[in-house]
Design a protein around this motif. Sequence first.
Motif, mmCIF file in Angstrom:
data_model
loop_
_atom_site.group_PDB
_atom_site.id
_atom_site.type_symbol
_atom_site.label_atom_id
_atom_site.label_comp_id
_atom_site.label_asym_id
_atom_site.label_seq_id
_atom_site.Cartn_x
_atom_site.Cartn_y
_atom_site.Cartn_z
ATOM 1 N N LEU A 102 38.169 -42.781 7.540
ATOM 2 C CA LEU A 102 37.254 -43.300 6.641
ATOM 3 C C LEU A 102 36.011 -42.154 6.791
ATOM 4 N N LEU A 103 35.484 -41.827 8.220
ATOM 5 C CA LEU A 103 34.718 -40.703 8.242
ATOM 6 C C LEU A 103 35.037 -39.439 7.547
ATOM 7 N N ALA A 104 36.183 -39.140 7.490
ATOM 8 C CA ALA A 104 36.594 -37.821 6.941
ATOM 9 C C ALA A 104 36.279 -38.144 5.234
ATOM 10 N N ALA A 105 37.035 -39.146 4.779
ATOM 11 C CA ALA A 105 36.836 -39.542 3.591
ATOM 12 C C ALA A 105 35.308 -39.583 3.165
ATOM 13 N N THR A 106 34.429 -39.964 3.928
ATOM 14 C CA THR A 106 33.099 -39.909 3.617
ATOM 15 C C THR A 106 32.365 -38.737 3.456
ATOM 16 N N ALA A 107 32.952 -37.804 4.557
ATOM 17 C CA ALA A 107 32.281 -36.361 4.512
ATOM 18 C C ALA A 107 32.857 -35.828 3.204
ATOM 19 N N ASN A 108 34.159 -36.143 2.790
ATOM 20 C CA ASN A 108 34.494 -35.325 1.410
ATOM 21 C C ASN A 108 33.601 -35.866 0.300
ATOM 22 N N SER A 109 33.621 -37.149 0.346
ATOM 23 C CA SER A 109 32.662 -37.686 -0.754
ATOM 24 C C SER A 109 31.396 -36.970 -0.739
ATOM 25 N N VAL A 132 26.637 -41.035 -9.397
ATOM 26 C CA VAL A 132 27.977 -41.246 -10.283
ATOM 27 C C VAL A 132 28.966 -40.354 -9.833
ATOM 28 N N SER A 133 28.798 -39.389 -9.157
ATOM 29 C CA SER A 133 29.897 -38.742 -8.227
ATOM 30 C C SER A 133 30.221 -39.247 -7.162
ATOM 31 N N LEU A 134 29.372 -40.025 -6.409
ATOM 32 C CA LEU A 134 29.621 -40.589 -5.155
ATOM 33 C C LEU A 134 30.605 -41.744 -5.455
ATOM 34 N N ASP A 135 30.542 -42.515 -6.637
ATOM 35 C CA ASP A 135 31.121 -43.809 -6.754
ATOM 36 C C ASP A 135 32.589 -43.620 -7.791
ATOM 37 N N ASP A 136 32.523 -41.928 -8.280
ATOM 38 C CA ASP A 136 33.592 -41.810 -9.160
ATOM 39 C C ASP A 136 35.060 -42.347 -8.703
ATOM 40 N N PHE A 137 35.694 -42.825 -9.264
ATOM 41 C CA PHE A 137 37.120 -43.024 -8.813
ATOM 42 C C PHE A 137 38.307 -42.459 -9.912
ATOM 43 N N LEU A 138 38.078 -42.704 -11.234
ATOM 44 C CA LEU A 138 39.268 -42.274 -11.963
ATOM 45 C C LEU A 138 39.427 -40.704 -12.131
ATOM 46 N N PRO A 165 35.782 -43.626 -2.665
ATOM 47 C CA PRO A 165 36.426 -44.556 -3.285
ATOM 48 C C PRO A 165 38.176 -44.511 -3.359
ATOM 49 N N LEU A 166 38.702 -43.459 -3.064
ATOM 50 C CA LEU A 166 40.110 -43.408 -3.150
ATOM 51 C C LEU A 166 40.566 -43.990 -1.693
ATOM 52 N N LYS A 167 39.846 -43.923 -0.847
ATOM 53 C CA LYS A 167 40.079 -44.533 0.594
ATOM 54 C C LYS A 167 40.118 -46.158 0.473
ATOM 55 N N VAL A 168 38.950 -46.530 -0.114
ATOM 56 C CA VAL A 168 39.030 -48.163 -0.393
ATOM 57 C C VAL A 168 40.067 -48.652 -1.006
ATOM 58 N N LEU A 213 28.108 -48.860 0.290
ATOM 59 C CA LEU A 213 28.191 -47.920 -1.093
ATOM 60 C C LEU A 213 27.142 -48.509 -1.969
ATOM 61 N N LEU A 214 27.200 -50.288 -2.030
ATOM 62 C CA LEU A 214 26.503 -50.821 -2.895
ATOM 63 C C LEU A 214 24.886 -50.379 -2.619
ATOM 64 N N LEU A 215 24.621 -50.405 -1.393
ATOM 65 C CA LEU A 215 23.415 -50.309 -0.897
ATOM 66 C C LEU A 215 22.792 -48.654 -1.215
ATOM 67 N N VAL A 216 23.486 -47.599 -0.986
ATOM 68 C CA VAL A 216 23.352 -46.344 -1.226
ATOM 69 C C VAL A 216 23.018 -46.164 -2.914
ATOM 70 N N SER A 217 24.090 -46.691 -3.519
ATOM 71 C CA SER A 217 23.842 -46.397 -4.893
ATOM 72 C C SER A 217 22.645 -46.912 -5.687
ATOM 73 N N MET A 218 22.464 -48.378 -5.138
ATOM 74 C CA MET A 218 21.202 -48.920 -5.883
ATOM 75 C C MET A 218 19.971 -48.492 -5.412
ATOM 76 N N GLY A 219 19.927 -47.936 -4.343
ATOM 77 C CA GLY A 219 19.025 -47.168 -3.801
ATOM 78 C C GLY A 219 18.619 -46.066 -4.773
ATOM 79 N N CYS A 220 19.679 -45.026 -4.756
ATOM 80 C CA CYS A 220 19.589 -43.866 -5.589
ATOM 81 C C CYS A 220 19.191 -44.075 -7.130
ATOM 82 N N VAL A 221 19.723 -45.169 -7.630
ATOM 83 C CA VAL A 221 19.319 -45.655 -9.063
ATOM 84 C C VAL A 221 17.826 -46.089 -8.986
#
Length: 257
Positions: free
Chosen positions: A57-64, A196-202, A216-219, A238-246
């Motif tokens: 999970l930490l590796a996926a977070t670092a990639n994101s 948007v980049s942090l949350d993107d999945f598709l 997102p792929l890990k989740v 993730l929700l907290l970070v996204s809402m804070g940025c927006v």
Amino acid sequence: MTSRAVGLKVVSVLAMLFLYGPILVLVLYSFNAAHLSMAWRGTTLKWYAALLHDEALLAATANSLMIAVVSTIGATGLGGLLAFGMEGLSRRRQQLLEGSLVLPLVIPEVMMGVALMLFFVMIKMPLGLTTVILGHIVFNVPLVTIMIRTRLRKLDPALREAAADLGADAWQIFRYVTFPLLRPAVWGAVLVAFTVSLDDFLVTFFTAGPGATTLPLKVYSMIKSGVTPEINALSALLLLVSMGCVALSLHLQRREV
């Protein structure tokens, strides 16, 4: 208070509950001590602590984070140059370019992901972190350009004309007049692009290769084996970070010119 006003308030509350109720349930169950998500066994923070010990999970977070930072820098640079470059075009060409910028925003993201994947395969570019970054830059450039141009239109041309009358050259006008006035919009665009980049999945799903797993792929891969409180905790963060940025982005964009 009239019955009509009361009815509107009730409808508004129900609409808000419909929109945010599932999110509130997810956040609430991230504090659930039970392994089964739907069985409440008390309050705990152990699922948040468990996230810190999950190496995958930490590796996926670092990639994101790396993808979001690099793609945001690239999209902001390209989008800013495009926004300023459009100022020198005729009104008709500006409208044509603005229309073309909207297209990537309305095209279904699945189509964009497939198109990018086919393009990278056609040019024989291996799928991985680099292709994910390029894909994120593609869909973030229109966002950044539109946000900066919206602010650029509100600037008073008299300010730049006054600076020119006082002897400032083009670079000095940009550095001391234009950019300081545009700074809130630029920071707002940066935060939106990062979110948007942090949350993107598709797009990430179609353009990522082996070893390019993002958060997102890990989740998504974790959900295949069932929704656990650990996933709820990760989603809540993730929700907290996204809402804070927006929220910060909206605050910066509302500053008066």
